[in-house]
Design an enzyme around this catalytic site. Structure first.
Site, PDB file in Angstrom:
ATOM      1  CG  ASP A 172     -11.402  66.331  53.467  1.00  0.00           C
ATOM      2  OD1 ASP A 172     -11.156  66.443  52.230  1.00  0.00           O
ATOM      3  OD2 ASP A 172     -12.557  66.512  54.076  1.00  0.00           O
TER       4      ASP A 172
ATOM      5  CG  ASP B  27     -13.938  69.840  19.058  1.00  0.00           C
ATOM      6  OD1 ASP B  27     -13.189  69.875  17.827  1.00  0.00           O
ATOM      7  OD2 ASP B  27     -13.927  69.001  19.916  1.00  0.00           O
TER       8      ASP B  27
ATOM      9  CD  GLU C  48      -1.344  66.000  27.962  1.00  0.00           C
ATOM     10  OE1 GLU C  48      -0.448  66.118  28.925  1.00  0.00           O
ATOM     11  OE2 GLU C  48      -2.329  66.653  27.997  1.00  0.00           O
TER      12      GLU C  48
ATOM     13  CE  LYS D 147      -2.845  69.390  26.258  1.00  0.00           C
ATOM     14  NZ  LYS D 147      -4.133  69.538  26.471  1.00  0.00           N
TER      15      LYS D 147
ATOM     16  CG  HIS E 265      -4.415  66.915  35.504  1.00  0.00           C
ATOM     17  ND1 HIS E 265      -3.451  66.244  36.478  1.00  0.00           N
ATOM     18  CD2 HIS E 265      -4.934  66.147  34.530  1.00  0.00           C
ATOM     19  CE1 HIS E 265      -3.642  65.063  35.718  1.00  0.00           C
ATOM     20  NE2 HIS E 265      -4.741  65.044  34.764  1.00  0.00           N
TER      21      HIS E 265
END
Length: 717
Positions: A298, A345, A404, A409, A452
């Site tokens: 970490d 959107d 996706e 895209k 992501h």
């Protein structure tokens, strides 16, 4: 100056009171490394030799008090075996005891974090005063061990067995109010009053107004419970602790309870020996090695992210394209951490869905009293829903989170690029599609990066930051810093289908499909992998992810890695998809889902699922050996992790292991795929690959592992 060491100074203040100050030179924090412990011993000797000192105030020269032991020294100490660990600890106990036994009152002035060995230092003092900004605790259980510098012995005598077990087993740092309520500290004051308050306590003790010797004596004797009360206290503690921590996976909590019980009837010195012996048992477990490694990993990940700070440009205004559950989650996460975000959107119903998601998440925060209603209003005001690109000229980074589908895209990304400034960074939240491929739709590919997030965004800590072929370092740096600002842990990876996490996950699903094809019961696979330590088995996991999502992802992966991710048969997952069983999305997949009393989807066995997959099972239906299931599932996943290192998709084993733990729930007590290979033994692991190589390319050991085995190398150490 009474003592001037590298870690500790002792100097007289006034009225016979000396300041015993921890200030480790060359370090940003105080910690109990070998040098500090040696200096501690020398400083105690200096105090003993000075007859003018009537009392001590223990302080810190850092913004924290003492953060604990030096974890980087654990590996060397723990590798020597149980006896050597006890032999290392007992002299440390003698040093702490000699400080505790000084014939004068001592008060710890806790100005900041005092955890682990840092709080154990406070416990050897007679009184503890805590700043309102401080935190204290004994969180060693998170490292697969428990307090080893006397903390378990002293805390149980100070606040009682039940409270002490809760402090140590839950491993949660305590804020001032909780510490005061339990009796672990004696006073809480404002930061600017800390030294005065601590000094005043010492004066009261010196004058006799406080009976500091009687207070100390409680820590030197056995726990003040008769045998029956002890038995009841420990039975209650064991029930509560072991219900949450399976000793087969996390042995430290049980070893802690055993040690506490063994030492409860003993005076301090004998109880400390019991603590040391139990600590040594915990320290040599593979779980301790894995969890300590996880802590160090970490730090590696945080350090890697910090290196990007200089190259980042400020993000004063963000935007997200796509207002579904994912877009709403991203908007919520940005806004809740202070970054204004535009949510765009193509229709009002979609925008309403995104705002509803953000509103629901904020409402839960208010209901749990983690946020005030006014703060919720302020956060919502940072999210601006829109149907147009009008305000995009003020945006520093746009996060694309549309469906996706590469064609969709590409269209959205190209359109966005026309409506933003030339230096605006565009990030895609794709989970599998190559960033280099998507960049071909853009005029400025250097400003394009992968970002992501994992679902659900508000819960999953990982963000993969993906470097495409033409992505600039500025784009990477800005995205990394934004992810950190959003409260996430970013890991930078190079581009390939699936990037790191999904590239590794899909061979795991492939191994599951192959096991079912060969006759294994998917419920047995789920049970075995859950017992192995996964939060859920692969059948349940694909139901949660969404079987349609899994199938579409598998198609992308098969195109990218046909040699090992393009099966020549139809598997159970695809069979479910063709039967329109999508998992939790439509309440039927490998399992059937119904709402429980709390309104959550609970899984039940569905005989129809077996009928759906029956035509695709070519092996004889049988109960597989549990170890065979584990080996086949884990080899596919670990091999692909090694290939990602081999292909330079991820820079280090530390980052690879952290990504798997944060991204897909790899069992933390096993430390990640690379640690798992190390603990199996690299040569033994390669031999296992050879045993199962007939199953396909996914099971063949990568050359990197063969080379490591031949040279007796490991990922760690």
């Amino acid at each position: 100056m009474i003592h001037a060491g590298n870690a500790i100074t002792v100097q007289m203040l006034a009225d016979g009171i000396a300041e015993f100050r921890f200030d480790l030179q060359g370090e940003s924090v105080n910690k109990f490394n070998r040098a500090t412990i040696e200096d501690f011993k020398a400083a105690i000797a200096a105090v003993k030799a000075n007859n003018d000192i009537k009392g001590l105030v223990v302080t810190s020269g850092k913004s924290t008090f003492i953060v604990g032991a030096d974890i980087t020294e654990f590996g060397q100490n723990f590798a020597q075996g149980e006896k050597a660990i006890v032999d290392w600890l007992m002299p440390v106990h003698e040093i702490f005891n000699s400080f505790e036994d000084l014939d004068l009152p001592k008060v710890a002035a806790i100005n900041g974090i005092a955890l682990g060995g840092g709080f154990e230092m406070c416990l050897v003092c007679d009184y503890r005063v805590m700043s309102e900004a401080a935190q204290v605790g004994l969180p060693e259980i998170k490292l697969g061990i428990y307090p080893g510098f006397g903390g378990s012995v002293r805390l149980s005598r100070l606040i009682g067995i039940d409270n002490a077990v809760e402090w140590m087993a839950m491993a949660t740092p305590k804020k001032p109010a909780a510490a005061l309520k339990d009796g672990a500290v004696d006073a809480v004051v404002a930061a600017d009053k800390l030294l005065d308050a601590a000094t005043d306590l010492v004066k009261q003790a010196i004058s006799g107004r406080l009976n500091w010797k009687a207070k100390r004596q409680e820590k030197l004797e056995a726990v003040k419970l008769n045998p029956l009360e002890q038995m009841m206290a420990f039975n209650t503690a064991k029930g509560a602790v072991l219900a949450k921590a399976n000793p087969a996976q996390y042995p430290a909590p049980k070893l802690l309870l055993d040690s506490l019980q063994a030492g409860a009837s003993l005076a301090r010195d004998e109880a400390l020996k019991a603590e040391a012996e139990g600590f040594a048992k915990a320290a040599v477990t593979p779980q301790a090695e894995a969890l300590i490694g996880l802590f160090i990993n970490d730090q590696v990940v945080k350090k890697a992210s910090k290196q990007h700070e200089k190259g980042a440009h400020p993000v004063n205004q963000a935007a997200v394209l796509g207002a579904g559950i994912m877009g709403g989650g991203i908007a919520y996460q940005a806004a809740s951490k202070g970054t204004p975000i535009i949510m765009k959107d193509i229709g009002n119903p979609q925008l309403a869905l995104g705002m509803k998601e953000a509103n629901n998440l904020l409402t839960k925060q208010v209901e749990r009293k983690k946020m005030k209603p006014a703060q919720m209003g302020e956060t919502l005001a940072r999210i601006r829903p829109t149907l147009s690109y009008e305000e995009f000229k003020e945006v520093d980074i746009v996060i694309e989170a549309v469906t996706e589908n590469p064609k969709v895209k590409e269209i959205v990304l190209a359109e966005t690029e026309k409506n933003v400034r030339e230096n605006t960074i565009i990030a895609s939240n794709t989970s599998t599609i190559s960033i280099t491929r998507l960049a071909k739709a853009l005029q400025r590919p250097e400003n394009f990066v992968g970002m992501h997030f994992f679902n659900p965004v508000h819960m999953m800590p990982l963000v993969e930051v993906i470097r495409g072929e033409k992505t600039s370092e500025e784009a990477i740096a800005t995205t990394v810093v934004l992810a950190q600002k959003m409260g996430k842990t970013p890991i930078v990876v190079n581009d390939c289908p699936g990037f790191l996490v999904n590239r590794v996950l899909f061979p795991y699903f492939g191994a599951f499909d192959l096991l079912v094809k060969d006759g294994a019961d998917f419920q047995q696979i789920d049970n075995v992998m859950s017992k192995f330590g996964w939060p859920m088995g692969p059948a349940y996991l694909i139901d949660v992810v969404g079987i349609d999502t899994g199938v579409h992802g598998a198609e992308v992966m098969a195109e990218g890695f046909p040699d090992r991710m393009k099966p020549d048969y139809k598997g159970a997952i695809e069979a479910m998809y063709e039967a329109k069983r999508l998992g939790q999305k439509n309440d039927v997949g490998f399992y059937k889902y119904e709402l429980d009393k709390k309104g959550k989807k609970a899984k039940t066995v569905d005989p129809t699922a077996y009928e759906v997959i029956a035509p695709f099972v070519t092996g004889e239906k049988r109960e597989f050996d549990n170890q065979e299931i584990i080996d086949r599932m884990m080899l596919a996943l670990c091999n692909e992790t090694a290939r990602c290192l081999e292909d330079n998709i991820v820079a280090t084993a530390s980052e690879a292991d952290m990504a798997m733990i944060m991204g897909i729930g790899f069992p933390p007590f096993r430390g990640g795929p690379c640690r798992y290979i190390d603990q199996t033994g690299v040569a033994e692991y390669v031999a296992l690959c050879d045993k199962y190589a007939h199953l396909g390319k996914a099971y063949e050991a990568p050359q990197m592992l063969r080379d490591m085995a031949a040279n007796n190398k490991k990922f760690y150490g």
